[in-house]
Write a protein that holds these residues in place. Sequence first.
Motif, PDB file in Angstrom:
ATOM      1  N   LEU A 262      28.058  54.271  38.469  1.00 28.94           N
ATOM      2  CA  LEU A 262      28.726  55.394  38.210  1.00 28.94           C
ATOM      3  C   LEU A 262      30.389  54.948  37.396  1.00 28.94           C
ATOM      4  N   LEU A 263      30.538  53.687  37.077  1.00 28.81           N
ATOM      5  CA  LEU A 263      31.891  52.483  37.106  1.00 28.81           C
ATOM      6  C   LEU A 263      30.828  52.288  35.331  1.00 28.81           C
ATOM      7  N   ASP A 264      30.083  52.220  34.832  1.00 34.71           N
ATOM      8  CA  ASP A 264      29.652  51.821  33.883  1.00 34.71           C
ATOM      9  C   ASP A 264      29.548  53.386  32.493  1.00 34.71           C
ATOM     10  N   ARG A 265      29.485  54.525  33.599  1.00 31.12           N
ATOM     11  CA  ARG A 265      29.770  56.333  32.730  1.00 31.12           C
ATOM     12  C   ARG A 265      31.496  56.400  33.358  1.00 31.12           C
ATOM     13  N   LYS A 266      31.558  56.316  34.460  1.00 31.96           N
ATOM     14  CA  LYS A 266      33.396  56.704  34.561  1.00 31.96           C
ATOM     15  C   LYS A 266      34.334  55.671  34.480  1.00 31.96           C
ATOM     16  N   PRO A 267      34.850  54.596  33.937  1.00 33.48           N
ATOM     17  CA  PRO A 267      35.213  53.193  34.771  1.00 33.48           C
ATOM     18  C   PRO A 267      36.597  53.634  34.529  1.00 33.48           C
ATOM     19  N   GLU A 268      37.064  55.260  33.925  1.00 35.71           N
ATOM     20  CA  GLU A 268      38.834  55.219  34.786  1.00 35.71           C
ATOM     21  C   GLU A 268      38.467  55.205  36.597  1.00 35.71           C
ATOM     22  N   LEU A 269      37.073  55.664  37.134  1.00 40.17           N
ATOM     23  CA  LEU A 269      37.282  55.652  38.264  1.00 40.17           C
ATOM     24  C   LEU A 269      37.667  54.436  39.368  1.00 40.17           C
ATOM     25  N   ALA A 270      37.894  53.159  38.499  1.00 42.87           N
ATOM     26  CA  ALA A 270      37.639  52.184  39.391  1.00 42.87           C
ATOM     27  C   ALA A 270      39.193  52.309  40.095  1.00 42.87           C
ATOM     28  N   ALA A 271      40.280  52.241  39.834  1.00 42.60           N
ATOM     29  CA  ALA A 271      40.942  52.061  40.890  1.00 42.60           C
ATOM     30  C   ALA A 271      41.136  53.652  41.875  1.00 42.60           C
ATOM     31  N   ASP A 272      40.119  54.511  41.713  1.00 41.93           N
ATOM     32  CA  ASP A 272      40.042  55.311  43.275  1.00 41.93           C
ATOM     33  C   ASP A 272      39.227  54.445  43.971  1.00 41.93           C
ATOM     34  N   VAL A 273      38.110  54.095  42.702  1.00 41.78           N
ATOM     35  CA  VAL A 273      36.814  52.780  43.759  1.00 41.78           C
ATOM     36  C   VAL A 273      37.792  52.509  44.830  1.00 41.78           C
ATOM     37  N   VAL A 274      38.622  51.947  44.260  1.00 43.12           N
ATOM     38  CA  VAL A 274      39.492  50.465  44.935  1.00 43.12           C
ATOM     39  C   VAL A 274      39.906  51.707  46.290  1.00 43.12           C
ATOM     40  N   PHE A 275      40.773  52.273  46.066  1.00 36.91           N
ATOM     41  CA  PHE A 275      41.606  53.299  46.657  1.00 36.91           C
ATOM     42  C   PHE A 275      40.627  53.736  48.093  1.00 36.91           C
ATOM     43  N   GLY A 276      38.667  54.217  47.594  1.00 33.70           N
ATOM     44  CA  GLY A 276      38.491  54.036  48.699  1.00 33.70           C
ATOM     45  C   GLY A 276      37.899  52.735  49.561  1.00 33.70           C
ATOM     46  N   ILE A 277      38.043  51.423  48.956  1.00 36.45           N
ATOM     47  CA  ILE A 277      37.444  50.674  50.042  1.00 36.45           C
ATOM     48  C   ILE A 277      38.675  50.454  50.918  1.00 36.45           C
ATOM     49  N   GLN A 278      39.660  50.381  49.749  1.00 40.20           N
ATOM     50  CA  GLN A 278      40.878  49.715  50.817  1.00 40.20           C
ATOM     51  C   GLN A 278      41.086  50.291  51.954  1.00 40.20           C
ATOM     52  N   ALA A 279      41.165  51.963  51.780  1.00 41.58           N
ATOM     53  CA  ALA A 279      41.843  52.648  52.871  1.00 41.58           C
ATOM     54  C   ALA A 279      40.616  52.920  54.154  1.00 41.58           C
ATOM     55  N   THR A 280      39.410  52.338  53.297  1.00 38.94           N
ATOM     56  CA  THR A 280      38.446  51.338  54.630  1.00 38.94           C
ATOM     57  C   THR A 280      38.665  51.047  55.708  1.00 38.94           C
ATOM     58  N   THR A 281      39.232  49.820  55.207  1.00 41.85           N
ATOM     59  CA  THR A 281      39.943  48.905  55.579  1.00 41.85           C
ATOM     60  C   THR A 281      41.052  49.118  56.560  1.00 41.85           C
ATOM     61  N   LEU A 282      41.591  49.750  55.796  1.00 39.17           N
ATOM     62  CA  LEU A 282      43.663  49.781  56.598  1.00 39.17           C
ATOM     63  C   LEU A 282      42.980  50.614  57.580  1.00 39.17           C
ATOM     64  N   LEU A 283      42.096  51.595  57.780  1.00 37.87           N
ATOM     65  CA  LEU A 283      41.990  52.949  59.133  1.00 37.87           C
ATOM     66  C   LEU A 283      40.812  51.619  60.158  1.00 37.87           C
TER      67      LEU A 283
END
Length: 303
Positions: A262-283
Amino acid sequence: MRALTDGVAPSPVVNGADPFGDDLQLALHLCYELHYRGFADVDPEWEWDPDLLRLRAELEAVFLAALAEQVEGGSDVTAALEPLLVEPVPGAGVSHFLRDKGEWWQLREYFVVRSIYHHKEAEPHAWVIPRLEGRAKAALVAVEYDEFGAGRAERMHSRLFADLLAAADLSPDYLAYLNQAPACALATVNMMSLFGLHRRWRGALAGHFTAAEITTGPSAQRMDEALARVGADPACRLFYTEHIEADAVHEQVMRRDVLGDLLDRKPELAADVVFGIQATTLLEDRLGEHLLGSWRAGRSALL
């Protein structure tokens, strides 16, 4: 990261609502359920009612803004995943507590809380499949294939959890305990549905799914040990033993094949991936704090 709310301005009904409170989270869950199994005596046309979707967008805007405010953010996916790949010693989470000292009533409450998701296990993630390409799509489908029992209905993880509930003398019926689940239990499931239903959040959904697969295996091991300690029915243990080995493989697939491609194809989505990881941990941390705070005080964690 792109704007979180797309300019959605909450109405007076929604503005000021606690983004993690019972009212907003239950309202969101009811809106999303129209896209799953719906409700008896509710017209299926409500799924795409414009006014209801407008209200849902307002609820989502409040929820997303609160999540963004409470996570660190960033675009370093490796750094975001790194803490999840190391088991803390000593551990202090819910599964550690249940393994070491949990009583049967607390284990049953945990089953009730988790039933909100496990009744629809892996279903929110299926929405991301058409939003992926190439190796990422193929790899995620392989993970989902396992989640849905590899073609065997009796091995679907949602079915295994229903069997667990029945073996624990709880109702195995779909969402039977929705009215007893605290908002922090609904929030994690709502986050999955939100990410899954919006193509723009496909990166966040992939990040969330990866984080979940990394942490589930070790947690399942501790849950199996907890259930063995109290002499639980084998049907209760089967759900967790199924996840110990499967999720160890899934997390490798998610990290290397899904996120990698996914990130090879769409590196601009890296911040969204991080958001998903961090939001999961938060909740998950918020849910853990609620459960442990209630149990250590000797009271029920359910509504």
